[in-house]
Enzyme design. Structure first.
Site, PDB file in Angstrom:
ATOM      1  N   GLY A  24       0.788  -1.218   0.000  1.00 45.04           N
ATOM      2  CA  GLY A  24       0.000   0.000   0.000  1.00 45.04           C
ATOM      3  C   GLY A  24       0.818   1.265   0.000  1.00 45.04           C
ATOM      4  CB  THR A  39       2.488  -1.568  -8.079  1.00 46.11           C
ATOM      5  OG1 THR A  39       2.676  -2.761  -7.297  1.00 46.11           O
ATOM      6  CG2 THR A  39       2.098  -1.962  -9.495  1.00 46.11           C
ATOM      7  CB  SER A  41      -1.684  -5.696  -2.269  1.00 45.34           C
ATOM      8  OG  SER A  41      -0.509  -6.195  -1.681  1.00 45.34           O
ATOM      9  CB  SER A  42       2.707  -6.463  -5.978  1.00 50.25           C
ATOM     10  OG  SER A  42       2.479  -5.447  -6.903  1.00 50.25           O
ATOM     11  N   GLY A  76       7.742  -5.077   0.905  1.00 48.09           N
ATOM     12  CA  GLY A  76       8.491  -4.425   1.965  1.00 48.09           C
ATOM     13  C   GLY A  76       8.517  -5.296   3.205  1.00 48.09           C
ATOM     14  CD  GLU A 130       4.233  -8.626   3.934  1.00 52.57           C
ATOM     15  OE1 GLU A 130       4.014  -9.754   4.420  1.00 52.57           O
ATOM     16  OE2 GLU A 130       3.771  -8.251   2.841  1.00 52.57           O
TER      17      GLU A 130
END
Length: 1106
Positions: free
Chosen positions: A111, A115, A163-164, A390, A392
């Site tokens: 978020g 991307t 989200s990727s 990133g 997490e």
């Protein structure tokens, strides 16, 4: 909208601090406040040296326009305000001009906008590189690969609607000119567990929803799918619809992107069939069933879904059903088959769905690589773009978070190493002494995870491969034994007594102290997710599929290539991929984009300081600033430095004529800046402390104000002097013009006065002459009037005398006449009888009639067409006059006919027949009246060309004419010789004279034609006759009236029956077995006044008449 002013330096009109290296003082609070201040003013980009921090605005900003691209194109990195385009341009120019391979590392949590950042980088590079058909095609394919991968690899999560769920690294390859040649995409760790299960508030991968929303009914029926999301167990329903997302439109975008990238139609259909198969796998449900030996086994509840899957994939239903119910284990030469209970069957189903989707995604990446790879073998320059998860930290962290955080540890390690290396290389290049920088080296954490003997991944693999009972608990026990003493590993069950009473650390978890903070991992599921097993029975069933794509996804299912060796684990595969990635990144010049999410609500204008602080810590941004500031906080080339601060020294202002370095030395000596605060490199000045730079900026600002005041003073003086001179010049001009105007006005007044006096004098003289002339004229008129009155009086007197004399003479004549009459009546009265009046009347009437019948000098013409007739002389002769006119006309017609020969009589009979048939019915008839009917237009008897045709016909030829026969198929015309004899109608070839058709007159039933001015006519034949086998004839002729008349008369004389002549603008013609409507319409013709015929369809032939 006015174009924004382009800044000439990073320091101009700065909101907050554009480069965190210059932040003073440097701490976590000031770092966050600076980000917030810039975020509130829509400045979402901030630098840390050459690193770009990007804060997601969650809305569109007008900072990515083509004008912005041109602003940042070929500009120095620090020349304009911070922007992602500046980093992209720096990387592209370094690759193009300095022949250095580049990589752009984009990191941040879900978020944060990773991307979108990668898309912006690629779009900027596409905009500034070369143009051309091939180059544009390559750029379009590289850009269009994103929608395809997003559809299959992205999903809605609670943090991000797009989200990727996989890591992507793309190498874009360029030629020596900097034009793109192609690219290669690598994907890392697709979150395939999302296929079978999604957390609350999240969705499955986009493609499932796009397919059901955007596919046509025909495609859905082909895939045996329904639009209702609730029909599929693998799709979560609580967030199936996303606000602002149009799945149907996105599906069309994906199909179009696949076509642009190079997917064939059958490949795209195969991909969608696999997606449909995955969806339908989730609907397979199992029920328990006990066997005689006491073992539990499972059976499929409803086999309809299984049947549809097998029809879709081409798999034998019995083979797939057995694969869901049994598991075969092979060891050397032995095979053992065991039944699967319900839980194991569901595990096998989900494992198949996850593997099928994961392998499909890998196939998509490989297929895209085939399309976008460089076609030439020349030496290439490479720019890599890394878009990966990133760091997490969730409430429940499992194997996926462990792998992701391991990757981020490696990226942080290479980031520190490459940043320090870049700093050291610049110091050496500039001749500045390198000082050692203390920083936290996370190599110890990486070693804890990836060590080949004692690392967590190695122990996880070892636990997965050892025989016996293997569970997550046994794996945790092994970790507690091996890693208990490691300073970054924490577990409540370890030998270390530090954590025995730590209630925040559950017994079934372990904690690792990462560079970004401590993360608690739940050990449940580690072993299964690392194994990632797919039963061999399912692999073999998939390999037996008739579906080409599915069969290629499972090569290990080939019985001829059975490999009893255990496949590599997910952890070892990812470790190898990360190692390859790190090796690849170390060969390139790195560029970093750190993405930050400002809030968890995905809303604009909200900046959550706690959330941002958390991200700053785990991204290590403060440490990054400290590393950058460990030596010199700011460095700048001599030329722009001197250009910016030269006004602070009288010797350098306004122009310095020596070398730029010497000018900077003079400037800094004049300002008495301490020597320890700066150092001179070969091409740059290095400033140690940001305070020094800000002092220079304050002095520059004050000096600029003074210079502005001086400029204002000089300008105002110049403006006043210029105004005075202008006023003086204007006054002289005005005075000159006024004097000229005054003289002109005085002259005009004198002139106008003179003209007035002159006009009054001329008027007085004219009036005097006029009075004299009037008096003279009145005297002359008076004499004339008196003379006229006198002459009138004399004339009237003479007229009166003449009238009186004439009356006397007339009276004498009348009296004399009356007297003579009386005298005669007295003399002849004795001779008259009583009926003398009647006799006189009869005599008079007889004379009148004789005179009428003689018509002297009034005899009418003997021509039958002359309609002139003398008018009647008396009203009582009216009926006699009309009858006489009729009798005379009949008589002269007979006299005219008596002059005709037999041939002329025949011609006139035909003309009379034509008049009865076509007058007032056919528009073409009036033009045919004056044309004689010749019949034999071709002179067959005289032309040797038609000798063969003459010999073939024994009868008398009535008509011989060339007509256009209309083709039944397309409406085009063909020239034919039309022959009419006493018994037959014949058609012959115009060139050869060969007879093509012969129709007896008894078979002709009707002739049809339009009422318009055209030569088209149809000859209808009797149904069932031999001549009617090919249907009726449609002709076009210049002598339509003559041909139809002769055909009518010949048929009447032979068959004793009248031929039906139909005149209509729309009639039917029989062509073989079909009835075609011939329709006549009015239209403008390209070829003038010639009607055209055109076949519109199987049932309509249209004739356009001008």
């Amino acid at each position: 909208m006015a174009k924004m002013e382009v800044k000439t330096s990073l320091l101009d009109n700065m909101i907050g601090v554009g480069d965190m290296v210059l932040l003073e003082p440097l701490n976590e609070e000031t770092f966050i406040n600076n980000l917030k201040k810039r975020f509130d003013h829509n400045e979402i980009y901030t630098y840390i040296g050459s690193v770009v921090i990007s804060v997601n605005p969650y809305r569109s900003l007008p900072i990515y326009s083509p004008e912005k691209v041109e602003d940042y194109r070929n500009r120095n990195f620090y020349e304009l305000s911070p922007h992602i385009f500046a980093l992209s341009d720096e990387a592209y120019r370094s690759l193009r001009d300095q022949d250095k391979d580049q990589c752009i590392l984009i990191t941040g949590e879900s978020g944060a906008g990773k991307t979108e950042a990668s898309k912006l980088v690629m779009s900027y590079v596409a905009a500034v590189c070369g143009k051309g058909a091939e180059v544009n095609q390559v750029k379009e394919q590289l850009l269009q690969s994103n929608p395809v991968l997003e559809a299959f690899g992205n999903a809605k999560t609670v943090r991000n609607d797009n989200s990727s769920r996989f890591g992507k690294y793309m190498d874009i390859e360029f030629d020596f000119k900097g034009d793109p040649l192609g690219g290669v995409i690598s994907n890392y760790l697709l979150e395939k567990s999302r296929v079978v299960k999604q957390p609350r508030g999240e969705r499955n991968f986009h493609v499932f929803y796009q397919l059901l929303s955007g596919a046509s009914e025909e495609l859905l029926n082909k895939l045996t799918l329904e639009r209702d999301f609730s029909r599929y167990n693998y799709l979560s329903l609580d967030s199936a619809k996303v606000n602002g997302v149009d799945d149907a439109a996105n599906f069309r975008t994906v199909r179009n992107a696949m076509q642009i990238v190079g997917f064939m139609d059958h490949e795209a259909e195969s991909v969608l069939e696999v997606v449909a198969a995955v969806l339908k796998l989730g609907n397979i449900e199992f029920k328990p069933e006990s066997r005689v030996n006491g073992l539990d086994e499972s059976k499929i509840k409803d086999k309809n879904e299984l049947k549809e899957i097998c029809e879709l994939t081409g798999i034998d239903q019995s083979v797939l059903e057995r694969a869901f119910s049994f598991r075969t284990v092979e060891a050397k030469q032995e095979k053992v088959s065991t039944t699967l209970n319900v839980a194991q069957a569901y595990y096998a189903r989900d494992a198949l769905a996850k593997n099928l989707y994961s392998r499909l995604f890998s196939w998509l990446v490989n297929r895209i690589n085939e399309s976008i790879k460089a076609q030439t073998k020349v030496r290439k320059k490479v720019m890599g773009v890394l878009d990966i998860y990133g760091f997490e930290i969730f409430e429940d962290n499992s194997f996926e978070q462990f792998i992701i955080n391991y990757c981020n540890e490696k990226l942080q390690q290479i980031f520190i190493e490459l940043t320090l290396k870049e700093e050291q290389e610049e110091y050496v290049r500039e001749g500045i002494e390198w000082t050692h920088i203390d920083y936290f080296n996370n190599a110890i954490i990486c070693d804890l995870i990836e060590n080949n003997t004692n690392g967590i991944l190695a122990m996880l693999d070892e636990e997965c491969l050892r025989p016996g009972t293997v569970t997550d608990e046994t794996f945790l026990e092994k970790l507690n034994q091996v890693c208990a003493t490691h300073q970054h590993f924490e577990s409540r069950m370890s030998k270390s007594s530090r954590f025995l009473n730590d209630t925040s650390l559950p017994h079934s978890c372990f904690r690792i102290q990462h560079y970004a903070g401590k993360v608690l991992y739940q050990v449940e599921g580690f072993v299964d997710k690392n194994n990632d097993l797919l039963y061999r029975d399912l692999s073999q069933a998939m390999w037996k599929a008739g579906h080409t794509l599915i069969k290629s996804l499972f090569p290990e299912g080939n019985p001829a290539k059975i490999n009893l060796k255990r496949p590599p684990t997910a952890g070892s595969q990812f470790k190898a991929s990360v190692a390859t990635l790190m090796k690849n990144l170390q060969t390139k010049n790195p560029n970093y984009i750190r993405c930050i999410k400002p809030n968890d609500k995905k809303a604009a204008h909200i900046f959550s300081e706690a959330l941002v602080c958390h991200q700053i810590r785990y991204l290590g941004l403060l440490e990054n600033v400290r590393v950058r500031r460990a030596g010199y906080a700011f460095r700048q080339a001599y030329e722009p430095c001197l250009e910016r601060y030269k006004m602070l020294c009288k010797q350098t202002w306004p122009h310095w004529k020596g070398p730029a370095r010497a000018g900077v030395e003079v400037l800094f000596n004049e300002l008495e800046i301490p020597v320890e605060e700066y150092s001179f490199g070969r091409s740059k000045i290095f400033i140690r402390n940001p305070r020094t730079l800000f002092k220079l900026e304050d002095l520059r600002k004050q000096r600029l104000e003074d210079l502005a005041t001086l400029i204002q003073k000089i300008y105002r003086g110049w403006k006043c002097r210029t105004h005075f001179l202008l006023m003086r010049k204007s006054q002289i001009v005005i005075a000159a013009w006024y004097r000229r105007y005054a003289q002109q006005k005085r002259y005009q007044q004198i002139k106008s006065s003179t003209l007035v006096i002159q006009s009054y004098i001329r008027g007085w003289k004219a009036r005097k002459i006029l009075r004299e002339l009037k008096h003279r004229k009145r005297c002359e008129e008076a004499a004339t009037t008196i003379a006229a009155y006198w002459h009138g009086t004399q004339a009237r007197r003479e007229l009166k005398r003449l009238k009186e004399e004439a009356r006397r003479k007339h009276a004498v004549a009348v009296i004399w006449a009356y007297w003579l009459g009386l005298k005669v009546r007295r003399e002849y009265r004795k001779f008259f009888r009583a009926n003398a009046g009647k006799k006189i009347y009869e005599f008079t009437l007889q004379r009148i009639v004789q005179k009428y019948f003689l018509m002297k000098n009034k005899m009418p013409s003997l021509s039958p067409i002359d309609k002139n007739w003398p008018p009647r002389p008396y009203l009582f002769l009216d009926s006699t006059h009309k009858e006489l006119k009729r009798i005379f006309h009949l008589w002269r017609c007979k006299k005219y006919r008596d002059q005709f020969t037999d041939q002329q009589k025949l011609i006139y009979e035909e003309k009379l027949e034509a008049s009865e048939l076509f007058k007032d019915k056919k528009a073409l008839y009036p033009s045919s009246v004056g044309q004689p009917f010749q019949g034999a237009y071709l002179e067959i008897n005289k032309n040797p060309k038609y000798k063969k045709l003459k010999d073939a016909i024994e009868e008398k030829i009535i008509i011989a004419e060339v007509v256009n026969k209309i083709n039944r198929a397309n409406g085009k015309s063909t020239s034919r010789i039309f022959l009419l004899t006493n018994n037959n109608l014949l058609l012959a070839d115009q060139k050869s004279g060969q007879i093509k058709s012969e129709v007896p007159l008894v078979d002709v039933t009707k002739v049809s034609m339009s009422s318009q001015n055209d030569g088209f006519f149809a000859v209808h034949l009797k149904e069932g006759s031999e001549a009617a086998s090919k249907g009726d004839f449609l002709f076009s002729s210049d002598h339509l009236i003559e041909m139809a008349t002769k055909l009518y008369r010949t048929t009447l004389s032979q068959t004793k029956q009248k031929l039906n002549i139909e005149i209509s603008d729309e009639f039917l013609v029989q062509f073989r077995q079909d009835k075609v409507c011939v329709k006549f319409i009015q239209g403008n013709q390209k070829n003038g006044s010639v009607p055209t015929c055109k076949r519109k369809n199987n049932r309509l032939l249209e004739v356009a008449v001008p």
